[in-house]
Design a protein around this motif. Structure first.
Motif, PDB file in Angstrom:
ATOM      1  N   ALA A 198       0.840  -1.187   0.006  1.00 11.48           N
ATOM      2  CA  ALA A 198      -0.243   0.061   0.380  1.00 11.48           C
ATOM      3  C   ALA A 198       0.555   1.154  -0.285  1.00 11.48           C
ATOM      4  O   ALA A 198       2.114   1.340   1.021  1.00 11.48           O
ATOM      5  CB  ALA A 198      -1.080  -0.317   1.221  1.00 11.48           C
ATOM      6  N   VAL A 199       0.485   2.168  -1.095  1.00 14.10           N
ATOM      7  CA  VAL A 199       1.276   3.379  -0.971  1.00 14.10           C
ATOM      8  C   VAL A 199       1.398   4.011   0.008  1.00 14.10           C
ATOM      9  O   VAL A 199       2.092   4.961   0.298  1.00 14.10           O
ATOM     10  CB  VAL A 199       0.841   4.469  -2.169  1.00 14.10           C
ATOM     11  CG1 VAL A 199      -0.378   4.900  -1.584  1.00 14.10           C
ATOM     12  CG2 VAL A 199       2.235   5.158  -2.620  1.00 14.10           C
ATOM     13  N   GLU A 200       0.259   4.274   1.162  1.00 12.41           N
ATOM     14  CA  GLU A 200       0.473   4.910   2.635  1.00 12.41           C
ATOM     15  C   GLU A 200       1.059   4.493   3.406  1.00 12.41           C
ATOM     16  O   GLU A 200       1.531   5.219   4.037  1.00 12.41           O
ATOM     17  CB  GLU A 200      -1.293   4.664   3.107  1.00 12.41           C
ATOM     18  CG  GLU A 200      -2.813   4.841   1.562  1.00 12.41           C
ATOM     19  CD  GLU A 200      -2.799   4.220   0.577  1.00 12.41           C
ATOM     20  OE1 GLU A 200      -3.923   4.574  -0.169  1.00 12.41           O
ATOM     21  OE2 GLU A 200      -2.484   3.006   0.567  1.00 12.41           O
ATOM     22  N   SER A 201       1.954   3.063   3.123  1.00 10.93           N
ATOM     23  CA  SER A 201       2.954   2.788   3.670  1.00 10.93           C
ATOM     24  C   SER A 201       4.229   2.882   3.854  1.00 10.93           C
ATOM     25  O   SER A 201       5.417   2.852   4.666  1.00 10.93           O
ATOM     26  CB  SER A 201       2.633   0.892   4.222  1.00 10.93           C
ATOM     27  OG  SER A 201       2.506   0.661   3.391  1.00 10.93           O
ATOM     28  N   MET A 202       4.352   3.368   2.419  1.00 12.14           N
ATOM     29  CA  MET A 202       6.066   3.776   1.666  1.00 12.14           C
ATOM     30  C   MET A 202       6.347   4.827   2.133  1.00 12.14           C
ATOM     31  O   MET A 202       5.453   5.914   2.964  1.00 12.14           O
ATOM     32  CB  MET A 202       5.846   3.034   0.421  1.00 12.14           C
ATOM     33  CG  MET A 202       5.277   2.545  -0.311  1.00 12.14           C
ATOM     34  SD  MET A 202       4.520   2.295  -2.147  1.00 12.14           S
ATOM     35  CE  MET A 202       6.567   3.095  -2.470  1.00 12.14           C
ATOM     36  N   VAL A 203       7.375   4.381   2.490  1.00  9.24           N
ATOM     37  CA  VAL A 203       8.714   6.060   3.156  1.00  9.24           C
ATOM     38  C   VAL A 203       9.599   6.284   1.509  1.00  9.24           C
ATOM     39  O   VAL A 203       9.713   5.485   1.346  1.00  9.24           O
ATOM     40  CB  VAL A 203       9.182   5.993   3.731  1.00  9.24           C
ATOM     41  CG1 VAL A 203       9.966   6.843   4.685  1.00  9.24           C
ATOM     42  CG2 VAL A 203       7.881   5.464   4.828  1.00  9.24           C
ATOM     43  N   SER A 204       9.021   7.815   1.397  1.00  5.27           N
ATOM     44  CA  SER A 204      10.024   8.137  -0.092  1.00  5.27           C
ATOM     45  C   SER A 204      11.588   8.184   0.291  1.00  5.27           C
ATOM     46  O   SER A 204      12.219   7.605  -0.465  1.00  5.27           O
ATOM     47  CB  SER A 204       9.194   8.781  -0.341  1.00  5.27           C
ATOM     48  OG  SER A 204       9.837  10.329   0.465  1.00  5.27           O
TER      49      SER A 204
ATOM     50  N   THR B 169      12.619   3.480  -1.122  1.00  4.00           N
ATOM     51  CA  THR B 169      11.668   1.719  -1.666  1.00  4.00           C
ATOM     52  C   THR B 169      11.904   1.664  -3.153  1.00  4.00           C
ATOM     53  O   THR B 169      12.543   1.152  -4.116  1.00  4.00           O
ATOM     54  CB  THR B 169      10.508   2.154  -1.739  1.00  4.00           C
ATOM     55  OG1 THR B 169      10.701   2.721   0.276  1.00  4.00           O
ATOM     56  CG2 THR B 169       9.350   0.810  -1.499  1.00  4.00           C
ATOM     57  N   ILE B 170      11.523   3.174  -4.134  1.00  2.00           N
ATOM     58  CA  ILE B 170      11.511   3.274  -5.876  1.00  2.00           C
ATOM     59  C   ILE B 170      11.835   4.501  -5.861  1.00  2.00           C
ATOM     60  O   ILE B 170      11.439   4.952  -5.076  1.00  2.00           O
ATOM     61  CB  ILE B 170       9.735   2.522  -5.937  1.00  2.00           C
ATOM     62  CG1 ILE B 170       8.946   3.836  -5.997  1.00  2.00           C
ATOM     63  CG2 ILE B 170       9.360   0.892  -5.801  1.00  2.00           C
ATOM     64  CD1 ILE B 170       7.850   3.639  -6.558  1.00  2.00           C
TER      65      ILE B 170
END
Length: 202
Positions: free
Chosen positions: A92-98, A102-103
């Motif tokens: 889920a993008v909401e849980s990703m940290v830039s 991550t990408i």
């Protein structure tokens, strides 16, 4: 007779969206790679054109088969990439940290759900990319094009929401441009036709 088009936005002169483009462009750090189905290229309501007007880092590759996406495949091999696509193992993008890297590149499939799914099926190299999805879907504002699925978003709306979550980037210029395009596309419609697209309480 071929209709006149704007040299900048490439919409018809009568529905030009240049006045809605916010300057400067949004400086998105995540590179957006759009794999666009050929049937979408001539669709006047397609929102990918809007992304190219408002984002600094977006590329569009048109096709269906792996041979159509040779450049995109090279990018996928040399960068930390993700694919915006529903999957049971998707993050889920909401849980990703830039800032955790991550990408750095996001692949997005542009087309009807059936056409986008066909691109995914014909390109097994996409299976190696990290799948990214949304856990809290924003409201679809793209009323002038019927969605095949209740959870569908236009490509612009999907990219806007990703950038808001992942980069904490204000996507208001993208939404403003989409609203402007919708206004231009519907301003000549008879009122009874407009009502087919918009509810009175919208």
């Amino acid at each position: 007779m071929k209709r006149s088009t704007c040299d900048i936005c490439h919409f018809s002169i009568k529905t030009c969206v240049c006045s809605y483009v916010v300057s400067p462009k949004l400086n998105n750090k995540t590179r957006i790679i759009v794999l666009q189905h050929p049937s979408e290229v001539s669709v006047t309501k397609n929102t990918v054109r809007l992304l190219t007007l408002q984002l600094t880092s977006v590329e569009v590759y048109v096709g269906e088969k792996p041979s159509d996406f040779t450049v995109a495949q090279q990018i996928a091999k040399t960068h930390h990439c993700g694919l915006l696509y529903p999957d049971q193992n998707a993050i889920a993008v909401e849980s990703m940290v830039s800032n955790s890297q991550t990408i750095d590149t996001l692949f997005v499939l542009d087309g009807t759900w059936k056409k986008a799914n066909k691109i995914a099926m014909l390109n097994p190299w996409l299976n190696h990319l990290k799948k990214i999805t949304f856990s809290a879907l924003p409201e679809n504002k793209y009323a002038i094009r019927k969605a095949e699925q209740s959870y569908s978003l236009s490509t612009l709306e999907a990219c806007a929401y990703f950038l808001e979550c992942y980069e904490k980037l204000s996507a208001e210029p993208l939404h403003h441009l989409l609203t402007g395009m919708i206004h231009e596309q519907t301003k000549f419609m008879p009122e009874d036709v407009k009502k087919r697209y918009f509810h009175e309480d919208d």
